[in-house]
Write a protein that holds these residues in place. Structure first.
Motif, PDB file in Angstrom:
ATOM      1  N   PRO A   1      19.222  61.642  34.094  1.00  0.00           N
ATOM      2  CA  PRO A   1      20.411  61.784  34.936  1.00  0.00           C
ATOM      3  C   PRO A   1      20.539  60.684  35.991  1.00  0.00           C
ATOM      4  CG  PRO A   1      19.317  63.888  34.696  1.00  0.00           C
ATOM      5  CD  PRO A   1      18.422  62.857  34.078  1.00  0.00           C
ATOM      6  N   ALA A   2      19.433  60.058  36.372  1.00  0.00           N
ATOM      7  CA  ALA A   2      19.483  58.969  37.344  1.00  0.00           C
ATOM      8  C   ALA A   2      20.207  57.749  36.780  1.00  0.00           C
ATOM      9  CB  ALA A   2      18.074  58.589  37.783  1.00  0.00           C
ATOM     10  N   ASP A   3      20.370  57.694  35.472  1.00  0.00           N
ATOM     11  CA  ASP A   3      21.085  56.585  34.828  1.00  0.00           C
ATOM     12  C   ASP A   3      22.592  56.807  34.799  1.00  0.00           C
ATOM     13  OD1 ASP A   3      18.731  55.259  34.319  1.00  0.00           O
ATOM     14  OD2 ASP A   3      18.526  56.049  32.292  1.00  0.00           O
ATOM     15  N   SER A   4      23.054  57.879  35.388  1.00  0.00           N
ATOM     16  CA  SER A   4      24.481  58.172  35.389  1.00  0.00           C
ATOM     17  C   SER A   4      25.234  57.156  36.228  1.00  0.00           C
ATOM     18  CB  SER A   4      24.730  59.575  35.942  1.00  0.00           C
ATOM     19  OG  SER A   4      24.079  60.519  35.126  1.00  0.00           O
ATOM     20  N   SER A   5      26.487  56.884  35.834  1.00  0.00           N
ATOM     21  CA  SER A   5      27.284  55.919  36.577  1.00  0.00           C
ATOM     22  C   SER A   5      28.754  56.313  36.579  1.00  0.00           C
ATOM     23  CB  SER A   5      27.114  54.517  35.999  1.00  0.00           C
ATOM     24  OG  SER A   5      27.502  54.494  34.654  1.00  0.00           O
ATOM     25  N   VAL A   6      29.494  55.648  37.465  1.00  0.00           N
ATOM     26  CA  VAL A   6      30.928  55.877  37.603  1.00  0.00           C
ATOM     27  C   VAL A   6      31.617  54.524  37.525  1.00  0.00           C
ATOM     28  CG1 VAL A   6      32.750  56.816  39.078  1.00  0.00           C
ATOM     29  CG2 VAL A   6      30.459  57.790  39.181  1.00  0.00           C
ATOM     30  N   VAL A   7      32.730  54.475  36.774  1.00  0.00           N
ATOM     31  CA  VAL A   7      33.565  53.278  36.712  1.00  0.00           C
ATOM     32  C   VAL A   7      34.878  53.605  37.410  1.00  0.00           C
ATOM     33  CG1 VAL A   7      34.808  51.678  35.204  1.00  0.00           C
ATOM     34  CG2 VAL A   7      32.523  52.486  34.549  1.00  0.00           C
ATOM     35  N   TYR A   8      35.201  52.818  38.423  1.00  0.00           N
ATOM     36  CA  TYR A   8      36.455  52.975  39.161  1.00  0.00           C
ATOM     37  C   TYR A   8      37.409  51.841  38.770  1.00  0.00           C
ATOM     38  CZ  TYR A   8      33.730  55.870  42.444  1.00  0.00           C
ATOM     39  OH  TYR A   8      32.934  56.828  43.022  1.00  0.00           O
TER      40      TYR A   8
ATOM     41  N   LYS B   1      43.855  43.721  40.585  1.00  0.00           N
ATOM     42  CA  LYS B   1      43.295  44.845  39.841  1.00  0.00           C
ATOM     43  C   LYS B   1      41.883  44.474  39.404  1.00  0.00           C
ATOM     44  CE  LYS B   1      46.134  46.925  36.854  1.00  0.00           C
ATOM     45  NZ  LYS B   1      47.146  47.068  35.769  1.00  0.00           N
ATOM     46  N   GLY B   2      40.985  45.446  39.522  1.00  0.00           N
ATOM     47  CA  GLY B   2      39.608  45.193  39.119  1.00  0.00           C
ATOM     48  C   GLY B   2      38.833  46.477  38.959  1.00  0.00           C
ATOM     49  N   VAL B   3      37.529  46.347  38.762  1.00  0.00           N
ATOM     50  CA  VAL B   3      36.672  47.500  38.533  1.00  0.00           C
ATOM     51  C   VAL B   3      35.480  47.487  39.480  1.00  0.00           C
ATOM     52  CG1 VAL B   3      37.305  47.775  36.099  1.00  0.00           C
ATOM     53  CG2 VAL B   3      35.385  46.318  36.698  1.00  0.00           C
ATOM     54  N   LEU B   4      35.005  48.683  39.765  1.00  0.00           N
ATOM     55  CA  LEU B   4      33.773  48.893  40.500  1.00  0.00           C
ATOM     56  C   LEU B   4      32.918  49.819  39.659  1.00  0.00           C
ATOM     57  CD1 LEU B   4      31.941  48.961  43.085  1.00  0.00           C
ATOM     58  CD2 LEU B   4      33.318  50.913  43.819  1.00  0.00           C
ATOM     59  N   VAL B   5      31.686  49.424  39.372  1.00  0.00           N
ATOM     60  CA  VAL B   5      30.744  50.274  38.639  1.00  0.00           C
ATOM     61  C   VAL B   5      29.649  50.658  39.618  1.00  0.00           C
ATOM     62  CG1 VAL B   5      29.155  50.444  36.694  1.00  0.00           C
ATOM     63  CG2 VAL B   5      31.218  49.035  36.491  1.00  0.00           C
ATOM     64  N   ASP B   6      29.375  51.957  39.712  1.00  0.00           N
ATOM     65  CA  ASP B   6      28.395  52.422  40.680  1.00  0.00           C
ATOM     66  C   ASP B   6      27.621  53.601  40.115  1.00  0.00           C
ATOM     67  OD1 ASP B   6      27.194  52.105  43.174  1.00  0.00           O
ATOM     68  OD2 ASP B   6      28.436  53.650  44.069  1.00  0.00           O
ATOM     69  N   GLY B   7      26.386  53.755  40.562  1.00  0.00           N
ATOM     70  CA  GLY B   7      25.587  54.911  40.183  1.00  0.00           C
ATOM     71  C   GLY B   7      25.921  56.093  41.060  1.00  0.00           C
ATOM     72  N   TYR B   8      25.727  57.298  40.551  1.00  0.00           N
ATOM     73  CA  TYR B   8      25.992  58.499  41.346  1.00  0.00           C
ATOM     74  C   TYR B   8      25.163  58.479  42.616  1.00  0.00           C
ATOM     75  CZ  TYR B   8      28.264  60.872  37.400  1.00  0.00           C
ATOM     76  OH  TYR B   8      29.112  61.230  36.392  1.00  0.00           O
ATOM     77  N   GLY B   9      25.840  58.564  43.758  1.00  0.00           N
ATOM     78  CA  GLY B   9      25.151  58.724  45.026  1.00  0.00           C
ATOM     79  C   GLY B   9      24.450  57.498  45.562  1.00  0.00           C
ATOM     80  N   VAL B  10      24.501  56.377  44.855  1.00  0.00           N
ATOM     81  CA  VAL B  10      23.773  55.194  45.283  1.00  0.00           C
ATOM     82  C   VAL B  10      24.266  54.703  46.632  1.00  0.00           C
ATOM     83  CG1 VAL B  10      23.393  52.746  44.767  1.00  0.00           C
ATOM     84  CG2 VAL B  10      23.197  54.452  42.960  1.00  0.00           C
TER      85      VAL B  10
ATOM     86  N   VAL C   1      30.097  52.906  29.144  1.00  0.00           N
ATOM     87  CA  VAL C   1      30.578  52.086  30.254  1.00  0.00           C
ATOM     88  C   VAL C   1      31.173  50.797  29.706  1.00  0.00           C
ATOM     89  CG1 VAL C   1      29.854  50.746  32.284  1.00  0.00           C
ATOM     90  CG2 VAL C   1      28.967  53.061  31.937  1.00  0.00           C
ATOM     91  N   THR C   2      30.512  50.198  28.719  1.00  0.00           N
ATOM     92  CA  THR C   2      30.995  48.946  28.133  1.00  0.00           C
ATOM     93  C   THR C   2      32.379  49.107  27.533  1.00  0.00           C
ATOM     94  OG1 THR C   2      28.727  48.276  27.677  1.00  0.00           O
ATOM     95  CG2 THR C   2      30.451  47.123  26.471  1.00  0.00           C
ATOM     96  N   ALA C   3      32.614  50.198  26.827  1.00  0.00           N
ATOM     97  CA  ALA C   3      33.940  50.446  26.237  1.00  0.00           C
ATOM     98  C   ALA C   3      34.994  50.589  27.328  1.00  0.00           C
ATOM     99  CB  ALA C   3      33.905  51.685  25.353  1.00  0.00           C
ATOM    100  N   ALA C   4      34.653  51.286  28.392  1.00  0.00           N
ATOM    101  CA  ALA C   4      35.596  51.458  29.504  1.00  0.00           C
ATOM    102  C   ALA C   4      35.920  50.109  30.135  1.00  0.00           C
ATOM    103  CB  ALA C   4      35.016  52.407  30.551  1.00  0.00           C
ATOM    104  N   LEU C   5      34.889  49.302  30.411  1.00  0.00           N
ATOM    105  CA  LEU C   5      35.107  48.005  31.044  1.00  0.00           C
ATOM    106  C   LEU C   5      35.919  47.069  30.165  1.00  0.00           C
ATOM    107  CD1 LEU C   5      31.611  47.429  32.685  1.00  0.00           C
ATOM    108  CD2 LEU C   5      33.729  48.179  33.788  1.00  0.00           C
TER     109      LEU C   5
END
Length: 102
Positions: free
Chosen positions: A58-65, A75-84, A7-11
């Protein structure tokens, strides 16, 4: 589309490419507290999506938008956990995120 190990590399890369704002989910919109702005689902586009699986849980999974908006050319980013967010946001916002959450 880019490939990132963390996630850090993506951000970091997204920030270098101009995705400088940090968005958070509210019940109806995306919010950027640093510039006191809310974007309704029809006011932003999801440009890129990156999924990250938790190493051991698997609960530690996340998505970067990667998010963009024509309102102020933002332009910006949203970081969220799956299904949160599934129970806490409007159907319009949920549908916008789910389209890209596959």
């Amino acid at each position: 589309m880019h490939i990132y190990d963390t996630v850090t590399a993506a951000l970091t890369d997204l920030d270098n490419r101009g995705y400088n704002l940090d968005f958070n989910l509210t019940s109806e919109a995306l919010e950027c507290k640093s510039i006191n702005l809310q974007l309704m689902p029809e006011e932003f586009e999801i440009e890129e999506v990156y999924h990250f699986e938790g190493m051991t849980d698997p609960a530690d999974s996340s998505v970067v938008y990667a998010i963009s908006s024509n309102l102020g050319n933002l332009k910006g980013v949203l970081v969220d956990g799956y299904g949160v967010y599934a129970e806490n946001i409007s159907p319009e916002l949920l549908n916008k995120l789910k389209i890209h959450h596959q």
